[in-house]
Design an enzyme around this catalytic site. Structure first.
Site: not given
Ligand code: AMP
Length: 658
Positions: A342, A344, A349, A364, A394, A435, A510, A516
């Site tokens: 998907e 990102k 969130r 979140r 998101e 998502f 996690r 990611k």
């Molecule tokens: P990170 O903030 O770098 O830990 O990445 C995870 C975050 O990406 C999640 O907590 C979401 O806020 C965001 N996110 C954006 N697009 C997506 C997606 N398609 N699936 C899951 N998380 C997403």
């Protein structure tokens, strides 16, 4: 029940660092509690008076606490501040004055658990004008009624949110297992006990007058290794020796069969049984985000009670977290093939809940932000066709002029804005990208495989220009993923997510169900755990900040470096200034040692760095080379900060070290 008893438990917990011992101390305490005490104790052991899904907090700053101690014990604020500098802990300062007060008072009342709990709840519920005064009165009333010095210590620490007893969620979970599913010992735990105790202590503590089941294998094991102990157990107790095959399920179904201890060998059945119980407790907690409800169910109805607990719309659950991978190949190795890929999106969130009463939005960090986003509420109510749901999405800010995504700092203004909402809605429009789906039409989907959750999500969302389902493909082909990744970046997104098709939704974890991948691996989200006051033109401000990452196993924050660059001198320079950061952090001071302060881990910031190096200086074992402040991540809770595992991964990936 007297609060003193809980304070004594806190003290025992503070005196050991062993997780197993902590779980045991708590489980012993829980198993003797009355029904109405159990729920209060569970919250208080967590340093709270609210369930995990509630964003209510006691929220008293150290400064206000100083005033409360001053009132409660009739000591000057200056004396308390001096004591704080020496002892580094307002709890210990209060303890000292409570002892002095007790010596000068003839009679002291008993402080009950419910009195403490009710006063603390009132403190958390108070808001608005003059609430500070009322909060002060409630805390000083409690402090004035303590009869045992530990009570003062832990009361103060609870109210300022720094209990220091090292009880992470895993320990509470294991304690509930221990308390309400008899005591189940594997060979390993039994070994630890026997090694740390004399034979007599073992028998005295764990056996006298108890009914014991020993499985056949352990029987042999015990006879060989602890022959004497076994003989003594046998002479003092009714010991039932049963066949291994019978114990697991039989024991589970007859929880109240009057057996006090079950010793399992480290064999299949023992571990199976124990892990079944642990995962039932964990699952129940994931559903409810409330250990107190879980403990009540475990106590009253055992395993079947735990299985009856549900998700509740409007009680936010912890969000699932994602691991980082350096390459698409690595990500496939973790999530399996084929995987869902998907975009990102780069926003913040939201967990969106709908009940028959309406729609509620949570960040979140599980803070409710429904009032800040009336546009999202109305778009979602129009475009999502389900009577009750919990969805993950998101939300991205859009630049009205260019149509492109806005940087996080801009949309974070929308989260914070409490007034003139209509203006900011027009100024910063947003799009919603769903998502995941944890509940649809009132049905819990936590255990449903991702591919089915996604299908359900697509079936209930009608997409338009504001509400969408995350762009998604399913593939096993690295080149296809690579193209999708380039396309995502070209469209202004942060990268891609790769997801395991059959994985459940795992709140707060996690685990490797989702990965990611972003182009820049040189930025981390870190928690500020300490600071140092500046000098000269920076006098009065914090000018250097101690940073930490999170260790989810221990629930601890591990230091990784100091930061002083990237922050603005003046507030009008754009970006975050020293003054702003200082104002944000000051209410979270836990220890004040003159120039240096320890802070409650609350504020998360994004930090750029040149390199991660090994280091003996910091507790994480790593240090950042040239760390530079990027932005405050006020959408993140401290547990969402970069994990120590993530940091090891990035370290390993640097210059081919991996
Ligand atoms: P990170 O903030 O770098 O830990 O990445 C995870 C975050 O990406 C999640 O907590 C979401 O806020 C965001 N996110 C954006 N697009 C997506 C997606 N398609 N699936 C899951 N998380 C997403």
């Amino acid at each position: 029940m007297e609060y003193k008893l809980l304070a004594e438990v806190y003290n025992k917990l503070e005196s050991t660092t062993l997780k197993l011992e902590k779980a045991e101390i708590i489980s012993e305490f829980l198993s003797d509690l009355k029904k109405e005490e159990l729920s209060m104790v569970i919250y208080l052991l967590n340093g709270r008076v609210y369930p995990g899904w509630s964003s209510s907090e006691l929220g008293l700053s150290s400064n206000l606490m100083i005033k409360a101690i001053s009132r409660g014990y009739g000591v000057t604020v200056e004396d308390i501040e001096d004591g704080w500098k020496i002892l580094g802990d307002l709890g210990l300062v209060a303890e000292k004055y409570s002892v002095q007060k007790k010596q000068s008072t003839l009679f002291s009342r008993t402080l009950t658990l419910s009195k403490v709990f009710n006063n603390l709840r009132k403190i958390g519920d108070l808001g608005g004008m003059r609430s500070q005064d009322k909060k002060l009165a409630l805390v000083s009333e409690l402090l004035g009624s303590v009869s045992n010095p530990f009570e003062a210590r832990y009361l103060v620490r609870t109210v300022i949110g720094d209990l220091r007893i090292g009880v992470a969620e895993g320990i509470l979970r294991d304690a509930i297992v221990g308390a309400f599913f008899s005591n189940i010992y594997s060979k390993e735990t039994l070994d630890q006990k026997v090694n740390s105790m004399t034979k007599f202590e073992l028998v005295a503590k764990y056996a006298i007058g108890k009914k014991i089941v020993v499985d056949i294998k352990l029987d042999v094991y015990l006879l060989k290794k602890y022959e004497e102990v076994y003989t003594e157990l046998n002479s003092l107790n009714e010991v039932i020796v049963r066949d291994v095959g019978v114990i697991g399920d039989d024991y589970l179904s007859k929880k109240k069969s009057g057996v006090d201890y079950v010793f399992f060998d480290d064999c299949f059945i023992g571990n199976e049984t124990k892990s079944k119980i642990i995962s039932s407790v964990e699952h129940a907690y994931n559903m409810t985000n409330d250990f107190s409800v879980v403990a009540q169910a475990a106590r009253d109805e055992g395993i079947s009670g735990l299985h009856k607990l549900h998700l509740t719309a409007n009680h936010p659950i912890k969000v699932m977290l994602y691991q980082k991978a350096l390459t698409i190949e690595d990500a496939f190795n973790i999530v399996g093939e084929p995987a869902a890929i998907e975009y990102k999106y780069d926003g913040f969130r939201l967990q969106i809940h709908k009940t028959q009463e309406g729609i509620h939005l949570f960040t979140r960090r599980l803070e409710e932000v429904t009032n800040q986003f009336p546009d999202v509420v109305s778009a979602v109510s129009k475009n999502v066709g389900s009577w009750s749901f919990i969805l993950d999405c998101e939300v991205v800010g859009i630049d009205k002029n260019t149509g492109k995504c806005l940087p996080f700092q801009k949309i974070s203004r929308r989260i914070k804005r409490k007034y003139d909402i209509d203006d900011i809605v027009k100024e910063i429009p947003v799009t919603v990208h769903f998502f995941d789906a944890m509940m649809v039409d009132g049905k819990n989907l936590i255990d449903t495989p991702y591919s089915e959750r996604r299908k359900l999500l697509e079936s209930i969302v009608s997409c338009d220009e504001t509400v969408m389902v995350a762009k998604h493909i399913v593939t096993s082909d690295v080149y296809v993923v690579k193209n999708f990744y380039d396309e995502s970046l070209f469209r202004g997104n942060e990268g891609i997510m790769m997801k395991n098709m059959s994985a459940p939704y795992k709140p707060g974890s996690r685990v490797g169900y989702g990965i990611k991948i972003k182009p820049t691996m040189d930025s981390l989200d870190l928690v500020i755990v300490g600071a140092e006051y500046g000098e000269g033109k920076r006098a009065g401000w914090f000018s250097s900040f101690n940073l930490a990452c999170y260790d989810s196993d221990s629930g601890e924050y591990l230091t990784i470096g100091k930061l002083g660059t990237g922050i603005k001198e003046k507030s009008d320079e754009g970006g975050t200034s020293f003054l702003e950061l200082t104002d944000l952090l000051k209410p979270h001071i836990l220890e004040d040692k003159g120039k240096i302060v320890t802070l409650k881990p609350t504020v998360v910031i994004e930090v750029h760095f040149e390199e991660i190096q090994k280091s003996l200086t910091y507790s994480s074992g790593f240090a950042l080379r040239f760390p530079r402040f990027v932005r405050i991540r006020d959408d993140r809770s401290p547990e969402d900060a970069s994990s120590i595992d993530e940091i090891s991964l990035v370290y390993g990936g640097q210059r081919g070290r991996g």
